[in-house]
Design an enzyme around this catalytic site. Structure first.
Site, PDB file in Angstrom:
ATOM      1  N   LYS A  36       0.819  -1.308  -0.054  1.00 53.95           N
ATOM      2  CA  LYS A  36      -0.025  -0.008  -0.009  1.00 53.95           C
ATOM      3  C   LYS A  36       0.996   1.258  -0.092  1.00 53.95           C
ATOM      4  CE  LYS A  36      -3.997  -2.065   2.313  1.00 53.95           C
ATOM      5  NZ  LYS A  36      -4.651  -2.393   3.712  1.00 53.95           N
ATOM      6  N   GLU A 155     -15.120  10.299  12.574  1.00 50.99           N
ATOM      7  CA  GLU A 155     -15.044  10.864  11.265  1.00 50.99           C
ATOM      8  C   GLU A 155     -16.471  10.652  10.628  1.00 50.99           C
ATOM      9  OE1 GLU A 155     -12.605  12.426   9.242  1.00 50.99           O
ATOM     10  OE2 GLU A 155     -14.757  12.324   7.974  1.00 50.99           O
ATOM     11  N   PHE A 156     -17.061  11.575   9.740  1.00 52.34           N
ATOM     12  CA  PHE A 156     -18.187  11.017   9.343  1.00 52.34           C
ATOM     13  C   PHE A 156     -18.053  11.001   7.635  1.00 52.34           C
ATOM     14  CE2 PHE A 156     -18.780  13.723  13.134  1.00 52.34           C
ATOM     15  CZ  PHE A 156     -19.453  12.825  13.944  1.00 52.34           C
ATOM     16  N   LYS A 239     -20.500   9.242  16.913  1.00 47.44           N
ATOM     17  CA  LYS A 239     -20.241   8.469  15.821  1.00 47.44           C
ATOM     18  C   LYS A 239     -21.221   7.319  15.249  1.00 47.44           C
ATOM     19  CE  LYS A 239     -18.762   7.001  11.549  1.00 47.44           C
ATOM     20  NZ  LYS A 239     -17.513   6.424  11.332  1.00 47.44           N
ATOM     21  N   CYS A 295     -19.231   0.393   7.327  1.00 50.71           N
ATOM     22  CA  CYS A 295     -19.603   1.181   8.547  1.00 50.71           C
ATOM     23  C   CYS A 295     -21.127   0.869   9.111  1.00 50.71           C
ATOM     24  CB  CYS A 295     -19.500   2.653   8.136  1.00 50.71           C
ATOM     25  SG  CYS A 295     -17.997   3.177   7.973  1.00 50.71           S
TER      26      CYS A 295
HETATM   27  C1  UDX Z   1     -21.589   5.976   6.194  1.00 54.33           C
HETATM   28  C2  UDX Z   1     -22.158   7.438   6.993  1.00 54.33           C
HETATM   29  O1  UDX Z   1     -23.124   8.083   5.688  1.00 54.33           O
HETATM   30  C3  UDX Z   1     -20.838   8.285   6.896  1.00 54.33           C
HETATM   31  O2  UDX Z   1     -21.297   9.410   7.562  1.00 54.33           O
HETATM   32  C4  UDX Z   1     -19.913   7.370   7.963  1.00 54.33           C
HETATM   33  O3  UDX Z   1     -18.903   8.246   8.191  1.00 54.33           O
HETATM   34  C5  UDX Z   1     -19.493   6.077   7.152  1.00 54.33           C
HETATM   35  O4  UDX Z   1     -20.712   5.438   7.156  1.00 54.33           O
HETATM   36  P1  UDX Z   1     -20.863   5.142   3.701  1.00 54.33           P
HETATM   37  O5  UDX Z   1     -20.790   3.588   4.399  1.00 54.33           O
HETATM   38  O6  UDX Z   1     -19.684   5.459   2.890  1.00 54.33           O
HETATM   39  O7  UDX Z   1     -21.169   6.227   5.083  1.00 54.33           O
HETATM   40  O8  UDX Z   1     -22.122   5.098   3.109  1.00 54.33           O
HETATM   41  P2  UDX Z   1     -23.508   5.570   2.824  1.00 54.33           P
HETATM   42  O9  UDX Z   1     -23.517   6.923   1.884  1.00 54.33           O
HETATM   43  O10 UDX Z   1     -24.021   6.261   4.358  1.00 54.33           O
HETATM   44  O11 UDX Z   1     -24.764   4.594   2.569  1.00 54.33           O
HETATM   45  C6  UDX Z   1     -24.592   3.511   3.191  1.00 54.33           C
HETATM   46  C7  UDX Z   1     -25.503   2.492   2.670  1.00 54.33           C
HETATM   47  O12 UDX Z   1     -26.956   2.773   2.741  1.00 54.33           O
HETATM   48  C8  UDX Z   1     -25.357   2.247   1.197  1.00 54.33           C
HETATM   49  O13 UDX Z   1     -25.430   0.723   1.034  1.00 54.33           O
HETATM   50  C9  UDX Z   1     -26.526   2.960   0.560  1.00 54.33           C
HETATM   51  O14 UDX Z   1     -26.530   2.339  -0.836  1.00 54.33           O
HETATM   52  C10 UDX Z   1     -27.574   2.846   1.278  1.00 54.33           C
HETATM   53  N1  UDX Z   1     -28.456   3.753   1.643  1.00 54.33           N
HETATM   54  C11 UDX Z   1     -28.362   5.179   1.675  1.00 54.33           C
HETATM   55  C12 UDX Z   1     -29.780   3.615   1.283  1.00 54.33           C
HETATM   56  O15 UDX Z   1     -30.314   2.276   0.874  1.00 54.33           O
HETATM   57  N2  UDX Z   1     -30.894   4.555   1.047  1.00 54.33           N
HETATM   58  C13 UDX Z   1     -30.303   5.896   1.318  1.00 54.33           C
HETATM   59  O16 UDX Z   1     -31.453   6.693   1.388  1.00 54.33           O
HETATM   60  C14 UDX Z   1     -29.183   6.070   1.726  1.00 54.33           C
END
Ligand code: UDX
Length: 463
Positions: A36, A155-156, A239, A295
């Protein structure tokens, strides 16, 4: 010049390191994985994340981003260390903290080696509430001379929008019992905020649309108003609670989508109406195959496990998990109902969401495997995640190079990830390639009128 060490080069670690190195901070980006680090040294990321390469490249070229497998120099030179390593889930749902402890041990040891008496240790990894207190004790056991100023800084950022989110800080949570350390951490992110003012964000905002209309407001808002300083245990709980609530919102939308399906309503229009209430908000009420990724699944199971350890039940989260687990079957049943002779189906999308090659706990993969179990012949295509997906897909799923070849001769197609290339696809062409006419939109992301206009049968989730 300020110097910091960032341990772990995943989505959080590398995005933070690359962007900080584009300010006037020198950043040691540390990972024990030589492969990496070698790739990062070439000025690029080893995983796909929109816009990230540009920041890595600039950082490496300016000399401000120093990729290394050696803790020694990184810790000796830095007075702030960020821990950004993974906390995978264990079989029982709780978080595995072994990497967290390895980092803490290494940092404490290296501080002893370089006669450092004090360090600001910033925890960005998602850890159960109470971990900070235990880690400080642990680091004291390793190095009794060291004063650890522990800061919980959850972290978000979202995968696929990691650069956008790191630059466009919506809130900065700082959990600390030492105001000087809190100020230092705040000062570091102030530089990111200032950098963001100078940039054009359009290049890495393709999948940041949930925030698009807020962008101006985000950057105009006063930085100080975004900062929430609190005690460590409260910050730790922020978080997982935030992620649990977002997962809950999606599962809630999916429950109503099932009702909408039976009642003949349109869930997208229902949620447009519901989400227009600012108390509720439209985001994360998009029904479909459900949530996956690195997450939500582990943060929700981790929160439930922590609550149980404290003797607290969280039935509301148990229900969200159950609802989420059911969605793949709900969508698969639609494919089965519409294609009674089974035959051949194309699964479009394998990553857990668009904008990333990450397939961890991806509902799309579960769907492809479920359709195999149902007796379908399954072909699949994803713009980024094919390599990663292979390991988790049933051996008999055939991967195709593009949308056209995936659709060639299939009876049905199911959209499993809402990539923009699927939304913009020419369904007239698709109709000509397919031998059947079934389109199941597992993410409610296609323009149903356009699909129907091409002579195809369109079915969504709850609409
Ligand atoms: C999430 C949080 O949004 C972020 O703030 C945190 O830091 C890490 O976890 P992430 O896992 O990257 O981020 O994805 P996210 O965009 O939140 O989507 C998560 C899942 O939910 C995806 O599988 C997405 O397809 C699904 N989703 C999201 C839905 O099915 N419907 C929605 O309305 C939104």
């Amino acid at each position: 010049m300020k110097k910091v060490a960032i341990i772990g080069t995943g989505y959080v670690g590398l995005a933070t390191a690359a962007i900080l190195s584009n300010t006037d901070i020198k950043v040691y980006t540390v990972d024990i994985d030589e492969d990496k680090i070698d790739i990062i040294k070439e000025g690029r990321s080893y995983f796909f994340e929109t816009g990230l390469d540009e920041f890595v490249k600039k950082g490496v070229e300016s000399g401000n981003l120093v990729p290394t497998t050696e803790y020694e120099e990184a810790i000796r030179e830095s007075d702030v260390v960020f821990s950004c390593v993974g906390t995978p889930d264990k079989a029982d749902g709780s978080s595995d903290l072994k990497y967290i402890y390895q980092v803490a041990e290494e940092v404490a040891k290296q501080c002893a080696n370089s006669d450092k008496e004090e360090i600001i240790f910033v925890q960005k990894s998602t850890v159960p509430v109470g971990t900070g207190e235990k880690l400080v004790e642990f680091m004291k056991d390793v190095n009794s001379e060291l004063k650890v100023n522990y800061v919980s800084n959850p972290e978000f950022l979202r995968e696929g929008a990691a650069v956008f989110d790191t630059l466009n800080i919506d809130r900065l949570v700082i959990g600390s019992d030492n105001s000087e350390s809190a100020e230092k951490v705040k000062g570091i992110f102030r530089k990111v905020f200032d950098l963001a003012q100078e940039l054009d964000h359009s290049e890495y905002s393709e999948y940041a649309n949930a925030y698009h209309d807020k962008l101006e407001a985000l950057n105009e808002a006063d930085f100080d108003d975004k900062v929430f300083v609190m005690d460590i245990k409260s910050a730790e709980l922020v978080k997982v609670t935030a992620n649990a609530f977002l997962a809950l919102k999606i599962s809630f939308a999916n429950s109503i989508a099932k009702l909408s399906d039976k009642a003949g309503s349109n869930i997208s229009e229902v949620m447009d109406g519901v989400g227009a209430d600012p108390r509720i908000g439209r985001s994360f009420l998009y029904a479909g195959l459900g949530w996956g990724g690195g997450c939500f699944p582990k943060d929700v199971s981790g929160l439930i496990a922590t609550a149980n350890e404290h003797g607290v039940d969280l039935p509301i989260m148990d229900a969200a998990v159950l609802e989420n687990a059911e969605m793949v079957g709900f969508v698969a049943d639609k494919v089965v109902d519409l294609t009674p002779e089974h035959g051949k189906v194309a699964v479009l999308g394998l990553s857990f969401k668009p904008g990333t090659s990450d397939v961890r706990k991806s509902p799309a993969i579960r769907l492809a495997n479920r359709l195999i179990d149902e007796g379908f012949e399954v072909v699949a295509y994803d713009p980024q995640a094919m390599e990663e997906a292979e390991e988790f897909l049933s051996d008999v799923v055939v991967l195709k190079d593009d949308i056209d070849s995936a659709l060639d001769g299939v009876d049905a197609v199911v959209i499993a990830t809402d990539w923009n290339v699927f939304k913009g696809y020419d369904w007239d062409k698709g109709k000509g390639l397919m031998s059947g006419d079934v389109v199941v939109d597992g993410r409610n992301c296609l323009d149903s009128e356009r699909v129907r206009g091409a002579g195809l049968r369109y079915v969504g989730v709850g609409q």
